[in-house]
Design a protein around this motif. Structure first.
Motif, PDB file in Angstrom:
ATOM      1  N   GLY A  95       0.803  -1.208   0.000  1.00 51.87           N
ATOM      2  CA  GLY A  95       0.000   0.000   0.000  1.00 51.87           C
ATOM      3  C   GLY A  95       0.839   1.262   0.000  1.00 51.87           C
ATOM      4  O   GLY A  95       2.061   1.230   0.141  1.00 51.87           O
ATOM      5  N   ASP A  96       0.140   2.371  -0.127  1.00 53.55           N
ATOM      6  CA  ASP A  96       0.806   3.666  -0.278  1.00 53.55           C
ATOM      7  C   ASP A  96       0.986   4.391   1.049  1.00 53.55           C
ATOM      8  O   ASP A  96       1.780   5.312   1.152  1.00 53.55           O
ATOM      9  CB  ASP A  96      -0.019   4.546  -1.234  1.00 53.55           C
ATOM     10  CG  ASP A  96       0.800   5.659  -1.831  1.00 53.55           C
ATOM     11  OD1 ASP A  96       2.002   5.725  -1.547  1.00 53.55           O
ATOM     12  OD2 ASP A  96       0.229   6.472  -2.581  1.00 53.55           O
ATOM     13  N   GLY A  97       0.249   3.964   2.097  1.00 51.68           N
ATOM     14  CA  GLY A  97       0.314   4.717   3.341  1.00 51.68           C
ATOM     15  C   GLY A  97       0.844   3.955   4.531  1.00 51.68           C
ATOM     16  O   GLY A  97       0.888   4.471   5.643  1.00 51.68           O
ATOM     17  N   ASP A  98       1.247   2.691   4.315  1.00 51.10           N
ATOM     18  CA  ASP A  98       1.690   1.853   5.431  1.00 51.10           C
ATOM     19  C   ASP A  98       3.174   1.544   5.350  1.00 51.10           C
ATOM     20  O   ASP A  98       3.626   0.494   5.789  1.00 51.10           O
ATOM     21  CB  ASP A  98       0.892   0.538   5.456  1.00 51.10           C
ATOM     22  CG  ASP A  98      -0.585   0.778   5.700  1.00 51.10           C
ATOM     23  OD1 ASP A  98      -0.891   1.675   6.502  1.00 51.10           O
ATOM     24  OD2 ASP A  98      -1.414   0.079   5.100  1.00 51.10           O
ATOM     25  N   SER A 139      10.924  15.081   3.769  1.00 50.41           N
ATOM     26  CA  SER A 139      10.676  13.642   3.723  1.00 50.41           C
ATOM     27  C   SER A 139      11.136  13.085   2.388  1.00 50.41           C
ATOM     28  O   SER A 139      11.314  13.815   1.407  1.00 50.41           O
ATOM     29  CB  SER A 139       9.183  13.330   3.921  1.00 50.41           C
ATOM     30  OG  SER A 139       8.429  13.830   2.827  1.00 50.41           O
ATOM     31  N   ILE A 140      11.324  11.771   2.370  1.00 48.42           N
ATOM     32  CA  ILE A 140      11.623  11.064   1.131  1.00 48.42           C
ATOM     33  C   ILE A 140      10.987   9.687   1.218  1.00 48.42           C
ATOM     34  O   ILE A 140      11.003   9.053   2.286  1.00 48.42           O
ATOM     35  CB  ILE A 140      13.145  10.973   0.877  1.00 48.42           C
ATOM     36  CG1 ILE A 140      13.425  10.290  -0.470  1.00 48.42           C
ATOM     37  CG2 ILE A 140      13.872  10.268   2.022  1.00 48.42           C
ATOM     38  CD1 ILE A 140      14.851  10.455  -0.940  1.00 48.42           C
ATOM     39  N   SER A 141      10.358   9.254   0.142  1.00 51.28           N
ATOM     40  CA  SER A 141       9.722   7.935   0.128  1.00 51.28           C
ATOM     41  C   SER A 141       9.923   7.295  -1.233  1.00 51.28           C
ATOM     42  O   SER A 141      10.135   7.981  -2.251  1.00 51.28           O
ATOM     43  CB  SER A 141       8.226   8.039   0.447  1.00 51.28           C
ATOM     44  OG  SER A 141       7.539   8.707  -0.600  1.00 51.28           O
ATOM     45  N   PHE A 142       9.842   5.959  -1.241  1.00 51.65           N
ATOM     46  CA  PHE A 142      10.080   5.201  -2.476  1.00 51.65           C
ATOM     47  C   PHE A 142       9.101   4.043  -2.537  1.00 51.65           C
ATOM     48  O   PHE A 142       8.934   3.301  -1.568  1.00 51.65           O
ATOM     49  CB  PHE A 142      11.514   4.675  -2.498  1.00 51.65           C
ATOM     50  CG  PHE A 142      11.860   3.858  -3.714  1.00 51.65           C
ATOM     51  CD1 PHE A 142      12.130   4.480  -4.927  1.00 51.65           C
ATOM     52  CD2 PHE A 142      11.921   2.475  -3.643  1.00 51.65           C
ATOM     53  CE1 PHE A 142      12.449   3.734  -6.048  1.00 51.65           C
ATOM     54  CE2 PHE A 142      12.238   1.715  -4.763  1.00 51.65           C
ATOM     55  CZ  PHE A 142      12.508   2.349  -5.970  1.00 51.65           C
ATOM     56  N   ARG A 143       8.440   3.910  -3.676  1.00 55.43           N
ATOM     57  CA  ARG A 143       7.502   2.810  -3.855  1.00 55.43           C
ATOM     58  C   ARG A 143       7.599   2.261  -5.277  1.00 55.43           C
ATOM     59  O   ARG A 143       8.031   2.957  -6.204  1.00 55.43           O
ATOM     60  CB  ARG A 143       6.065   3.244  -3.558  1.00 55.43           C
ATOM     61  CG  ARG A 143       5.515   4.324  -4.454  1.00 55.43           C
ATOM     62  CD  ARG A 143       4.099   4.716  -4.032  1.00 55.43           C
ATOM     63  NE  ARG A 143       3.497   5.708  -4.918  1.00 55.43           N
ATOM     64  CZ  ARG A 143       3.590   7.024  -4.738  1.00 55.43           C
ATOM     65  NH1 ARG A 143       4.253   7.509  -3.701  1.00 55.43           N
ATOM     66  NH2 ARG A 143       3.002   7.852  -5.577  1.00 55.43           N
ATOM     67  N   VAL A 144       7.199   1.009  -5.422  1.00 50.51           N
ATOM     68  CA  VAL A 144       7.247   0.322  -6.714  1.00 50.51           C
ATOM     69  C   VAL A 144       5.871  -0.247  -7.015  1.00 50.51           C
ATOM     70  O   VAL A 144       5.206  -0.792  -6.122  1.00 50.51           O
ATOM     71  CB  VAL A 144       8.313  -0.795  -6.711  1.00 50.51           C
ATOM     72  CG1 VAL A 144       8.246  -1.603  -8.005  1.00 50.51           C
ATOM     73  CG2 VAL A 144       9.713  -0.198  -6.544  1.00 50.51           C
ATOM     74  N   HIS A 145       5.456  -0.113  -8.264  1.00 48.12           N
ATOM     75  CA  HIS A 145       4.170  -0.650  -8.723  1.00 48.12           C
ATOM     76  C   HIS A 145       4.384  -2.028  -9.349  1.00 48.12           C
ATOM     77  O   HIS A 145       5.242  -2.201 -10.215  1.00 48.12           O
ATOM     78  CB  HIS A 145       3.534   0.304  -9.733  1.00 48.12           C
ATOM     79  CG  HIS A 145       3.045   1.581  -9.116  1.00 48.12           C
ATOM     80  ND1 HIS A 145       1.705   1.893  -9.010  1.00 48.12           N
ATOM     81  CD2 HIS A 145       3.712   2.622  -8.550  1.00 48.12           C
ATOM     82  CE1 HIS A 145       1.574   3.070  -8.416  1.00 48.12           C
ATOM     83  NE2 HIS A 145       2.782   3.530  -8.129  1.00 48.12           N
ATOM     84  N   ALA A 189      -5.968  -2.233 -10.509  1.00 47.85           N
ATOM     85  CA  ALA A 189      -4.953  -1.183 -10.535  1.00 47.85           C
ATOM     86  C   ALA A 189      -3.574  -1.698 -10.164  1.00 47.85           C
ATOM     87  O   ALA A 189      -2.584  -0.982 -10.288  1.00 47.85           O
ATOM     88  CB  ALA A 189      -5.347  -0.049  -9.582  1.00 47.85           C
ATOM     89  N   GLY A 190      -3.472  -2.946  -9.703  1.00 48.50           N
ATOM     90  CA  GLY A 190      -2.184  -3.492  -9.343  1.00 48.50           C
ATOM     91  C   GLY A 190      -1.820  -3.228  -7.897  1.00 48.50           C
ATOM     92  O   GLY A 190      -2.565  -2.617  -7.135  1.00 48.50           O
ATOM     93  N   ASP A 191      -0.643  -3.727  -7.526  1.00 47.62           N
ATOM     94  CA  ASP A 191      -0.157  -3.591  -6.156  1.00 47.62           C
ATOM     95  C   ASP A 191       0.898  -2.497  -6.076  1.00 47.62           C
ATOM     96  O   ASP A 191       1.649  -2.266  -7.021  1.00 47.62           O
ATOM     97  CB  ASP A 191       0.480  -4.901  -5.684  1.00 47.62           C
ATOM     98  CG  ASP A 191      -0.562  -5.969  -5.377  1.00 47.62           C
ATOM     99  OD1 ASP A 191      -1.766  -5.644  -5.406  1.00 47.62           O
ATOM    100  OD2 ASP A 191      -0.169  -7.115  -5.119  1.00 47.62           O
ATOM    101  N   VAL A 192       0.943  -1.851  -4.934  1.00 44.84           N
ATOM    102  CA  VAL A 192       2.001  -0.886  -4.636  1.00 44.84           C
ATOM    103  C   VAL A 192       2.709  -1.352  -3.376  1.00 44.84           C
ATOM    104  O   VAL A 192       2.062  -1.648  -2.368  1.00 44.84           O
ATOM    105  CB  VAL A 192       1.431   0.532  -4.426  1.00 44.84           C
ATOM    106  CG1 VAL A 192       2.547   1.491  -4.029  1.00 44.84           C
ATOM    107  CG2 VAL A 192       0.740   1.026  -5.683  1.00 44.84           C
ATOM    108  N   VAL A 193       4.020  -1.446  -3.439  1.00 40.89           N
ATOM    109  CA  VAL A 193       4.822  -1.746  -2.250  1.00 40.89           C
ATOM    110  C   VAL A 193       5.684  -0.519  -1.963  1.00 40.89           C
ATOM    111  O   VAL A 193       6.455  -0.076  -2.810  1.00 40.89           O
ATOM    112  CB  VAL A 193       5.709  -2.989  -2.454  1.00 40.89           C
ATOM    113  CG1 VAL A 193       6.603  -3.199  -1.226  1.00 40.89           C
ATOM    114  CG2 VAL A 193       4.851  -4.225  -2.692  1.00 40.89           C
ATOM    115  N   THR A 194       5.521   0.034  -0.772  1.00 39.12           N
ATOM    116  CA  THR A 194       6.311   1.188  -0.356  1.00 39.12           C
ATOM    117  C   THR A 194       7.444   0.698   0.535  1.00 39.12           C
ATOM    118  O   THR A 194       7.201   0.004   1.526  1.00 39.12           O
ATOM    119  CB  THR A 194       5.448   2.212   0.397  1.00 39.12           C
ATOM    120  OG1 THR A 194       4.328   2.568  -0.439  1.00 39.12           O
ATOM    121  CG2 THR A 194       6.240   3.474   0.690  1.00 39.12           C
TER     122      THR A 194
END
Length: 324
Positions: free
Chosen positions: A59-62, A233-239, A249-254
């Motif tokens: 997810g995008d927020g966890d 802040s800095i964050s990185f996620r992959v679809h 819509a697929g999965d997002v891993v943050t």
């Protein structure tokens, strides 16, 4: 005849450049990107099923959250639930937001669970190291595997992971998409084909998102520890492709969201700047007045003292009643 052949040879690169599509007989041949995005057993989908959210969170927020020790030391983000994100080279606030990134992820047991690179939305790599569900799990010729569950909550419920590296590349200024998978297969696509032939599948394109902010300057008298509302802040996620029940819509891993401490308020930064007459005192912005021997422009810059020239001719906060 020779002139016609030359004209035909020149037309091919023009067509390829303007249409951004495969032109028969004119160079590159692309695989069917729509079939790749729709295939639940593509190498990218298979890789995601294997690694799940290892090293990150679904997810995008966890995301695993953490913070840097200071704005001057942006090489390690210490995660709240244990573990680290180690940046090599360290982040440079003078070059924010960063255009490229390289980091490794250490779990709460100080084991390297993965490493990552980023140089663009469609140019990145993900390497996830193997792990086991029990201490008896072993890899061929490699001995016991580290446990997928590291005690921090990350990896809980994950069975054995084979891992490996996926690399996605799009050269600057082009619309090609090259995918190299952990199983050794490689694929060459034209990304524009997805927009023309299966636009509903474009959210499933392999891509990475890097978001970064250096933070905002707090008010001059915000105090020695400015509130987090001014932090960066800095964050990185992959679809990834969708897993069971995750939707079209697929999965997002943050993989992390790290807070960068806010800039120091100018009246508490240990420097003479702004309208200060000396370090963190005097002027019209800072509440603190300057003490004896500090520079001033007028009496109001001093803490109950007078602003007078000293023996060198420079104005300093001075007690006019003091004995010479």
């Amino acid at each position: 005849m020779r002139r016609h052949v030359l004209l035909a040879a020149c037309a091919c690169p023009i067509l390829a450049a303007t249409a951004a599509a495969t032109v028969p007989g004119c160079g590159e041949e692309f695989e069917d990107i729509c079939a790749f995005l729709e295939d639940p057993n593509s190498c990218y989908a298979t890789y995601h099923r294997d690694i799940g959210a290892r090293c990150g969170a679904q997810g995008d927020g966890d995301a695993p959250k953490g913070t840097f020790a200071s704005r001057e030391a942006l090489d390690v983000c210490f995660l709240n639930e244990g573990g680290q994100v180690v940046f090599d080279p360290p982040l440079d606030l003078a070059a924010f937001p960063p255009k490229s990134l390289s980091f490794k992820r250490l779990d709460a047991l100080a084991q390297e669970c993965g490493s990552f690179t980023f140089s663009g939305e469609y140019s990145y790599s993900v390497t996830i190291h193997p792990c086991g569900e029990t201490e008896e799990d072993t890899a061929a010729d490699a001995g016991p595997l580290p446990l997928c569950a590291d005690g921090s909550g990350a990896g809980e419920g994950i069975a054995r992971v084979s891992g490996g590296t996926v690399t996605v590349t799009t050269p600057e200024g082009r619309d090609t998409l090259d995918v190299s998978c952990a199983d050794g297969t490689t694929h060459h696509f034209n990304r524009i084909d997805a927009e023309r032939k299966c636009v509903e599948r474009t959210p499933l394109l392999p891509r990475a998102v890097l978001e970064a902010s250096a933070g905002n300057q707090p008010p001059p008298d915000a105090g020695p520890v400015p509130p987090d509302t001014f932090a960066g802040s800095i964050s990185f996620r992959v679809h990834y492709p969708p897993s069971a029940g995750s939707g079209a819509a697929g999965d997002v891993v943050t993989y992390f969201t790290c807070q960068i401490p806010p800039p120091a308020a100018i009246c508490f930064n240990g420097e003479k700047d702004g309208l200060e007459t000396d370090i963190d005192c005097g002027g019209t912005l800072c509440e603190k007045r300057c003490g004896k021997g500090q520079s001033c422009a007028q009496d109001s810059d001093c803490d109950g003292l007078s602003c007078l020239p000293d023996t060198s001719g420079f104005r300093k906060c001075t007690d006019p009643n003091a004995e010479p």
